[in-house]
Design an enzyme around this catalytic site. Structure first.
Site, short mmCIF file in Angstrom:
data_model
loop_
_atom_site.label_atom_id
_atom_site.label_comp_id
_atom_site.label_asym_id
_atom_site.label_seq_id
_atom_site.Cartn_x
_atom_site.Cartn_y
_atom_site.Cartn_z
N SER A 70 10.55 5.48 18.50
CA SER A 70 10.26 4.84 17.89
C SER A 70 9.41 5.62 16.56
O SER A 70 9.55 7.33 16.99
CB SER A 70 8.37 4.51 18.60
OG SER A 70 7.55 3.95 18.01
N TYR A 114 0.64 6.13 24.49
CA TYR A 114 2.02 5.29 23.90
C TYR A 114 3.35 6.85 23.70
O TYR A 114 3.62 6.92 23.80
CB TYR A 114 2.38 4.11 23.07
CG TYR A 114 2.86 4.17 22.61
CD1 TYR A 114 4.66 3.50 23.63
CD2 TYR A 114 3.83 4.07 21.25
CE1 TYR A 114 5.30 2.58 23.26
CE2 TYR A 114 5.30 3.68 20.77
CZ TYR A 114 5.68 2.60 22.16
OH TYR A 114 7.11 2.45 20.96
N LYS A 116 6.20 8.30 24.07
CA LYS A 116 7.79 8.73 23.02
C LYS A 116 7.97 9.92 22.75
O LYS A 116 9.24 10.45 22.07
CB LYS A 116 6.66 7.40 21.65
CG LYS A 116 7.49 5.90 22.09
CD LYS A 116 8.56 5.88 22.61
CE LYS A 116 8.16 4.30 23.11
NZ LYS A 116 9.81 4.00 23.70
#
Length: 337
Positions: A143, A156, A160
């Site tokens: 991402s 998150y 990542k």
């Protein structure tokens, strides 16, 4: 010699919805045999139907990616029933939309176990299957937030970022060994997936992806392309991803202030959140019959069906040749005047 795509065996984690679901369909359309790993029974059954309808063969493999032994067993079953695994795609994740101080420690741990260790577990299982054959491809779904943290998504973003570091370390080890197993990572933009309907949220308004938003098929095509071309260490999808990562490289402090000012509002729709909305952090949101969420979220009317930036990546060699030819013609005309 490249294997025919209609003979590929592919395993995808997080295959019951969102990007994983769209990717399963994309591989199915090539006639691949696709192992589908996720927790939700309804989503898995529907995903298997999608793969079959597209022309592929599907195998449902219920498992929680946070459980290494469950992932190992799923991988072994995929090999036993479908054949040697050629491609393993890690997609599964979970998250919490909230300020860091509003996230409980056990919630943060759970997000990390799914969204980071789930990738580690899948990768280890894939390597155990592929290394003896010295052949295979592992694709990590990254991402823009793997390189640029934003507010309200600390769990998150942290996961990542960890996936990015893990990928870089593993890639150098495989290169050192001269391994025939390849790995690459694909960094995604904001995508219209059901996550905004089933993730834990403590925001006052409904959560949304930060525009511009892309359809999950854009992400799926990028993952399939990366699986076919794993020599490149990473791919960036979408002009917004490129812009964000370049801004973070050259003016990170300015980007900090910009996100502090805009990052809260841009991730909320303006509509009050339903406090009873489902959550998939501890159990699948699609565990009951009839609760399949599919690949798309609720932002179809605002989502782009293609990425011109990704098209340019796929055709960069032809574009380079065309550009060189054009420059040559310009030079020739100048010389003959």
């Amino acid at each position: 010699m490249e294997q025919q795509v209609d003979q590929q065996v592919v395993v995808i984690t997080g295959a019951s919805g969102g990007i994983g679901r769209a990717t399963a369909r994309e591989f199915g359309a090539r006639g691949a045999k696709v192992g589908l790993i996720a927790r939700g029974e309804a989503g898995l059954r529907a995903a298997a139907g999608d793969v079959s309808a597209a022309g592929g063969e599907a195998l449902v493999l219920p498992a929680d990616v946070a459980d290494y032994e469950a992932v190992r067993d799923a991988g072994r079953r995929a090999e036993a029933e479908l054949g040697p695994v050629d491609v393993w795609v890690n997609v599964a994740f979970s998250s919490v939309f909230a300020q860091f101080t509003d996230i409980e420690p056990e919630e943060f741990k759970r997000v990390t176990e799914v969204s980071y260790l789930g990738f580690v577990h899948g990768t280890r299982v894939a390597l155990d299957l592929m290394i003896p054959r010295d052949k295979g491809v592992i694709v990590q779904t990254g991402s823009a937030l793997a390189k640029r943290g934003i507010p309200l998504q600390s769990a998150y973003c942290g996961a990542k970022h960890a996936v990015q570091g893990f990928h870089e370390s593993l890639r150098t080890e495989l290169l050192h060994r001269g391994s025939g197993v390849k790995t690459t990572i694909v960094h995604m933009p904001a995508v219209n997936t059901p996550q905004f309907e089933w993730l834990v949220s403590r925001l006052p308004e409904n959560a949304q992806p930060v525009p511009p938003i892309y359809q999950p098929e854009v992400a799926a095509r990028a993952l399939v392309y990366a699986a076919d071309h794993p020599g490149k260490r990473e791919y960036w999808v979408g002009g917004s991803t490129v812009g964000t990562l370049l801004a973070n490289k050259f003016v990170p402090g300015l980007l900090d202030r910009y996100l502090a000012r805009t990052g809260y509002g841009s991730q909320q729709t303006g509509e009050r959140r339903d406090p009873a909305q489902p959550s998939n952090l501890w159990k699948p949101a699609d565990q009951e019959p009839g609760h399949d969420y599919g690949a798309h979220g609720s932002f179809d009317d605002r989502s782009h069906p293609r990425s011109y930036q990704l098209w340019m990546v796929k055709h960069r060699r032809k574009l380079a040749v065309a550009g060189g030819t054009a420059l040559g013609l310009v030079g020739l005309r100048a010389m003959t005047r």
